[in-house]
Scaffold this motif. Sequence first.
Motif, PDB file in Angstrom:
ATOM      1  N   ASN A 333     -33.161  29.304  23.102  1.00 48.97           N
ATOM      2  CA  ASN A 333     -32.259  28.148  23.210  1.00 48.97           C
ATOM      3  C   ASN A 333     -32.978  26.952  23.817  1.00 48.97           C
ATOM      4  O   ASN A 333     -32.798  25.812  23.374  1.00 48.97           O
ATOM      5  CB  ASN A 333     -31.050  28.517  24.061  1.00 48.97           C
ATOM      6  N   VAL A 338     -32.265  27.526  18.552  1.00 48.71           N
ATOM      7  CA  VAL A 338     -30.832  27.429  18.300  1.00 48.71           C
ATOM      8  C   VAL A 338     -30.544  25.985  17.904  1.00 48.71           C
ATOM      9  O   VAL A 338     -30.941  25.062  18.619  1.00 48.71           O
ATOM     10  CB  VAL A 338     -30.009  27.810  19.556  1.00 48.71           C
ATOM     11  N   TRP A 344     -24.242  26.818  22.461  1.00 45.79           N
ATOM     12  CA  TRP A 344     -24.712  28.160  22.773  1.00 45.79           C
ATOM     13  C   TRP A 344     -24.434  28.507  24.220  1.00 45.79           C
ATOM     14  O   TRP A 344     -24.649  27.694  25.130  1.00 45.79           O
ATOM     15  CB  TRP A 344     -26.203  28.277  22.506  1.00 45.79           C
TER      16      TRP A 344
END
Length: 504
Positions: A333, A338, A344
């Motif tokens: 992330n 992502v 997220w």
Amino acid sequence: MVLIVRVLMGVIKDRHGTYYARKTVPAKPTGLRRAVALELGTAKPAQSHLKRSLGTKDVRDANVRAKPVLAEFDRIIAKAKARLAATTEAVVKRTSLNDTEIKRMAEYVYATALKEDEALRFSGRLELLGPHGENVNADAHGDILRDFQQQFAVGDVSFAEQRAQNALAGFGITLDPSCTAYHSLCIESAKAFLKALDDIGLRYAGAVIETPRLAGSKALDDHREGRTLQDALDGWKRHRARPKRTVDEFGRSVDMFIQLHGNMPVMAIKKTHAIEFRKALQDAPRHRTGDLLRATLPAQAAWGREHPDEPRITAATVNKQLGGVQSICIWANDNGLVPDDVQWTDPFSKLRLPEERSERTSFDAAELQQLFSAPIFTDHRFPLGAHGAAGFWLPVLALFTGARQAELGSLTAANVRTDAETGVALLHFVTERARGKRVKTDASERVVPVHPDVIRLGFLAYVEERRKADGADAWLFPSVAPDRGRAGIPAWYSGLAVTCARRA
């Protein structure tokens, strides 16, 4: 008017214009083609294809005649897979599946059927018919669907058994065909296949039905490079040099998660996946021998549930595996794996189990006296497992510094310096990531004076010997340095280091 009609997949025209049914026997799992040859009773060592003439040059007739033949081919391959599984000793045969596994494999069956249809539509294998007649290809599809629906209505799911077998192979699972879970998987696979046939029928009517992109299946790779959990692990490894032990531990954690859920995109991992992963880890046995040493996490968990009296892995080990996958997801992330438009959240947050407090207590004076009365300290007689000088100096340094075992084991000659103003010898505990040296937290970077008794025992002379032998950056204890892992640290040192660290 010219009507374009597709030939059913697996129906091919030979050079004389006669149609025949043909199916390729998968190369995986290894030995399947040999098992098919045994199932057929042929003299061939392996059977790569199944082929049978349909005895017609009419495409409409060929489509109808092909259905039972291709179904028979599926049954032959399914039986061969069962035969292979029964004779494969290196694989643990499971007798159960959890609900998540059955659901994932049913999704696999559905997506595979749509992908096969999609591949055929754009393959260019078309057949032109004259101006008379209706779209018999769509009709043939309807006939197949109705036949399978009628079979399902009376509890016959044999038409989906081969697809269930393919799903098991795709997920690396060997399942006992006589168990209840196998029948449940076939039922869910049949439902998924019927749904896929329904949607393929809608495609004939002009509807746009997307083929799902399932994680964990090579055949259904979504080609979103850099977004799956495996991609995240690979990127994390390339990002910078890391200790081999950490790389191995994180890799093992990710492998076990993938064994359970497939190679999912990081953004698709939800709290339910993390909880199911934790549950499977909690079911895994602590002691594994024989086939269990090579078993996947689902197989280990299934074995554990079947043997409830066997000890499970500890909460600390479960937390370590959860933390490994969690760290890779957070790295993904933070490093753009992502998409920016995805909100997220960490699915592993607050999932760690409470750990039992260690029952170890500090050594008292009598125990320390007994420990340091060993021949290695009194007569310099080194036992086989002492790892040379490490067996002597590590317990001594632990006693006088309270440092952690990894900190002492990763000391270099450059970490021992004499202060120019005071003339005091100092130990510098610092992080050097390129060499795998690390301290537990940033606050753990510190400088500790070398105790006079340690100097009296000859520690500074030993450091100078290591400098002369391997240079200013030489490991002080090369046999237990980070590039060798911690497995070689003497057993008595591990307990002593922990005790002294608590006391410090």
